[in-house]
Design a protein around this motif. Structure first.
Motif, PDB file in Angstrom:
ATOM      1  N   ILE A  66       0.845  -1.187   0.000  1.00 50.23           N
ATOM      2  CA  ILE A  66       0.000   0.000   0.000  1.00 50.23           C
ATOM      3  C   ILE A  66       0.885   1.243   0.000  1.00 50.23           C
ATOM      4  O   ILE A  66       1.820   1.338   0.799  1.00 50.23           O
ATOM      5  N   PRO A  67       0.633   2.219  -0.902  1.00 45.69           N
ATOM      6  CA  PRO A  67       1.455   3.432  -0.956  1.00 45.69           C
ATOM      7  C   PRO A  67       1.498   4.138   0.391  1.00 45.69           C
ATOM      8  O   PRO A  67       0.473   4.302   1.050  1.00 45.69           O
ATOM      9  N   GLY A  68       2.685   4.534   0.815  1.00 50.31           N
ATOM     10  CA  GLY A  68       2.841   5.263   2.062  1.00 50.31           C
ATOM     11  C   GLY A  68       3.039   4.380   3.276  1.00 50.31           C
ATOM     12  O   GLY A  68       3.375   4.877   4.351  1.00 50.31           O
ATOM     13  N   ALA A  69       2.860   3.072   3.136  1.00 52.25           N
ATOM     14  CA  ALA A  69       3.025   2.171   4.276  1.00 52.25           C
ATOM     15  C   ALA A  69       4.503   2.009   4.588  1.00 52.25           C
ATOM     16  O   ALA A  69       5.348   2.006   3.696  1.00 52.25           O
ATOM     17  N   SER A  70       4.833   1.875   5.876  1.00 51.05           N
ATOM     18  CA  SER A  70       6.229   1.719   6.292  1.00 51.05           C
ATOM     19  C   SER A  70       6.505   0.311   6.812  1.00 51.05           C
ATOM     20  O   SER A  70       7.543   0.062   7.402  1.00 51.05           O
ATOM     21  N   HIS A  71       5.544  -0.592   6.608  1.00 52.99           N
ATOM     22  CA  HIS A  71       5.693  -1.968   7.081  1.00 52.99           C
ATOM     23  C   HIS A  71       4.733  -2.854   6.301  1.00 52.99           C
ATOM     24  O   HIS A  71       3.885  -2.368   5.557  1.00 52.99           O
ATOM     25  N   ASP A  72       4.853  -4.147   6.451  1.00 51.38           N
ATOM     26  CA  ASP A  72       3.903  -5.066   5.831  1.00 51.38           C
ATOM     27  C   ASP A  72       2.514  -4.840   6.420  1.00 51.38           C
ATOM     28  O   ASP A  72       2.368  -4.651   7.631  1.00 51.38           O
ATOM     29  N   CYS A  73       1.496  -4.845   5.574  1.00 54.66           N
ATOM     30  CA  CYS A  73       0.114  -4.629   6.025  1.00 54.66           C
ATOM     31  C   CYS A  73      -0.691  -5.919   5.831  1.00 54.66           C
ATOM     32  O   CYS A  73      -0.666  -6.520   4.756  1.00 54.66           O
ATOM     33  N   ILE A  74      -1.395  -6.317   6.877  1.00 51.54           N
ATOM     34  CA  ILE A  74      -2.154  -7.574   6.856  1.00 51.54           C
ATOM     35  C   ILE A  74      -3.636  -7.272   6.762  1.00 51.54           C
ATOM     36  O   ILE A  74      -4.177  -6.502   7.557  1.00 51.54           O
ATOM     37  N   GLY A  75      -4.315  -7.877   5.787  1.00 53.60           N
ATOM     38  CA  GLY A  75      -5.733  -7.641   5.570  1.00 53.60           C
ATOM     39  C   GLY A  75      -6.605  -8.703   6.206  1.00 53.60           C
ATOM     40  O   GLY A  75      -6.117  -9.606   6.880  1.00 53.60           O
ATOM     41  N   PRO A  76      -7.906  -8.628   6.004  1.00 53.95           N
ATOM     42  CA  PRO A  76      -8.846  -9.594   6.574  1.00 53.95           C
ATOM     43  C   PRO A  76      -8.695 -10.959   5.912  1.00 53.95           C
ATOM     44  O   PRO A  76      -8.254 -11.056   4.768  1.00 53.95           O
ATOM     45  N   PRO A  77      -9.066 -12.040   6.610  1.00 50.90           N
ATOM     46  CA  PRO A  77      -8.912 -13.385   6.051  1.00 50.90           C
ATOM     47  C   PRO A  77      -9.722 -13.590   4.777  1.00 50.90           C
ATOM     48  O   PRO A  77     -10.837 -13.086   4.646  1.00 50.90           O
ATOM     49  N   ASN A  78      -9.154 -14.319   3.842  1.00 52.57           N
ATOM     50  CA  ASN A  78      -9.880 -14.719   2.647  1.00 52.57           C
ATOM     51  C   ASN A  78     -10.973 -15.700   3.051  1.00 52.57           C
ATOM     52  O   ASN A  78     -10.735 -16.621   3.835  1.00 52.57           O
ATOM     53  N   LYS A  79     -12.189 -15.514   2.539  1.00 51.89           N
ATOM     54  CA  LYS A  79     -13.314 -16.326   2.988  1.00 51.89           C
ATOM     55  C   LYS A  79     -13.214 -17.777   2.539  1.00 51.89           C
ATOM     56  O   LYS A  79     -13.927 -18.642   3.076  1.00 51.89           O
ATOM     57  N   PHE A  80     -12.365 -18.073   1.576  1.00 53.43           N
ATOM     58  CA  PHE A  80     -12.204 -19.451   1.107  1.00 53.43           C
ATOM     59  C   PHE A  80     -10.990 -20.128   1.735  1.00 53.43           C
ATOM     60  O   PHE A  80     -11.077 -21.257   2.200  1.00 53.43           O
ATOM     61  N   SER A  81      -9.849 -19.452   1.749  1.00 47.81           N
ATOM     62  CA  SER A  81      -8.631 -20.070   2.277  1.00 47.81           C
ATOM     63  C   SER A  81      -8.436 -19.842   3.765  1.00 47.81           C
ATOM     64  O   SER A  81      -7.654 -20.536   4.417  1.00 47.81           O
ATOM     65  N   ASN A  82      -9.144 -18.844   4.343  1.00 46.15           N
ATOM     66  CA  ASN A  82      -8.997 -18.454   5.746  1.00 46.15           C
ATOM     67  C   ASN A  82      -7.621 -17.876   6.059  1.00 46.15           C
ATOM     68  O   ASN A  82      -7.218 -17.828   7.219  1.00 46.15           O
ATOM     69  N   ILE A  83      -6.898 -17.437   5.042  1.00 41.02           N
ATOM     70  CA  ILE A  83      -5.568 -16.878   5.227  1.00 41.02           C
ATOM     71  C   ILE A  83      -5.612 -15.369   4.998  1.00 41.02           C
ATOM     72  O   ILE A  83      -6.228 -14.903   4.049  1.00 41.02           O
ATOM     73  N   ARG A  84      -4.952 -14.641   5.882  1.00 40.11           N
ATOM     74  CA  ARG A  84      -4.909 -13.182   5.750  1.00 40.11           C
ATOM     75  C   ARG A  84      -3.912 -12.771   4.658  1.00 40.11           C
ATOM     76  O   ARG A  84      -2.743 -13.151   4.721  1.00 40.11           O
ATOM     77  N   PRO A  85      -4.341 -11.987   3.668  1.00 45.16           N
ATOM     78  CA  PRO A  85      -3.412 -11.522   2.632  1.00 45.16           C
ATOM     79  C   PRO A  85      -2.471 -10.456   3.191  1.00 45.16           C
ATOM     80  O   PRO A  85      -2.830  -9.685   4.076  1.00 45.16           O
ATOM     81  N   ILE A  86      -1.264 -10.450   2.684  1.00 45.39           N
ATOM     82  CA  ILE A  86      -0.259  -9.483   3.131  1.00 45.39           C
ATOM     83  C   ILE A  86       0.153  -8.591   1.968  1.00 45.39           C
ATOM     84  O   ILE A  86       0.467  -9.079   0.885  1.00 45.39           O
ATOM     85  N   LYS A  87       0.119  -7.295   2.204  1.00 45.97           N
ATOM     86  CA  LYS A  87       0.674  -6.323   1.269  1.00 45.97           C
ATOM     87  C   LYS A  87       2.104  -6.053   1.743  1.00 45.97           C
ATOM     88  O   LYS A  87       2.321  -5.448   2.789  1.00 45.97           O
ATOM     89  N   PHE A  88       3.085  -6.515   0.977  1.00 44.21           N
ATOM     90  CA  PHE A  88       4.465  -6.422   1.421  1.00 44.21           C
ATOM     91  C   PHE A  88       5.031  -5.019   1.222  1.00 44.21           C
ATOM     92  O   PHE A  88       4.840  -4.393   0.179  1.00 44.21           O
ATOM     93  N   TYR A  89       5.747  -4.580   2.228  1.00 38.38           N
ATOM     94  CA  TYR A  89       6.370  -3.257   2.213  1.00 38.38           C
ATOM     95  C   TYR A  89       7.453  -3.186   1.134  1.00 38.38           C
ATOM     96  O   TYR A  89       8.282  -4.093   0.993  1.00 38.38           O
ATOM     97  N   VAL A  90       7.432  -2.101   0.354  1.00 38.59           N
ATOM     98  CA  VAL A  90       8.454  -1.869  -0.671  1.00 38.59           C
ATOM     99  C   VAL A  90       9.359  -0.743  -0.178  1.00 38.59           C
ATOM    100  O   VAL A  90       8.945   0.422  -0.148  1.00 38.59           O
ATOM    101  N   PRO A  91      10.596  -1.043   0.208  1.00 40.32           N
ATOM    102  CA  PRO A  91      11.481  -0.004   0.741  1.00 40.32           C
ATOM    103  C   PRO A  91      11.932   0.965  -0.349  1.00 40.32           C
ATOM    104  O   PRO A  91      11.938   0.641  -1.540  1.00 40.32           O
TER     105      PRO A  91
END
Length: 201
Positions: A66-91
């Protein structure tokens, strides 16, 4: 944390509890505290997406952070896999080695999410078919609100499902550890690269 997922990969609550009980027996108080702490840590940096974006997030691959983020951001769980998606920080001024690490983490996350999505969909379908068939066989002439399967009856399905997919789970575990060791290896080199830069400046 170098690992691609900071939570627990779930096959639905029932499958997770079954595996833990089969392997460890009843949960100790220390295990409960450890699991509780892990889940709380997963939620500390959760990103709340607006409704439309959240719906899109459930159905598309993970892209850059996510633009402006200073760390990895974790979203809500996927309703099928039950795994939280991660938006990885780009330094800023991302090095080729850092890019290689981030791409590998993204690919691993997509692979992991796809596996559990397909696995959980299959699990739910087979479970529904099992319940329907068993109810028709055993409770065909019973009043509607009394048609329920016992825990012992459902354990037959859980065991059959695990036995049927035993080889698939073994192969998944092999690939999972292989990918994460690769992530750890690249992460160590990224840290070493950053450390050496301190002496050049």
């Amino acid at each position: 944390m170098p690992l691609v997922s900071r939570g627990v990969c779930l096959v639905g609550c029932e499958m997770n509890m079954l595996k833990m009980r089969l392997k460890f027996g009843s949960f100790s108080s220390s295990s409960k505290r450890s699991l509780s702490t892990s889940f709380r840590n997963c939620q500390r940096k959760e990103v709340r997406y607006p409704p439309i974006q959240k719906a899109k997030q459930q159905n598309k691959n993970i892209d850059s952070a996510i633009p402006g983020a200073s760390h990895d951001c974790i979203g809500p769980p996927n309703k099928f896999s039950n795994i939280r998606p991660i938006k990885f920080y780009v330094p800023t001024n991302e090095t080729p080695l850092q890019l290689q690490l981030r791409k590998h983490r993204e690919e691993t996350q997509e692979w992991n999410d796809e596996f559990w999505k397909n696995h959980n969909i299959k699990f739910k379908k087979m479970k529904a078919d099992f319940i329907k068939k068993r109810l028709e066989e055993k409770y065909a002439n019973t009043v509607e609100d009394q048609k329920r399967l016992t825990a012992d009856e459902m354990s037959e399905f859980y065991k059959a499902f695990l036995d049927l997919h035993r080889t698939q789970h073994i192969e998944y575990n092999k690939e999972w550890y292989k990918r994460n060791f690769r992530i750890l290896y690249l992460s160590a080199y990224v840290r070493l690269q950053s450390f050496l830069k301190l002496f050049k400046t």
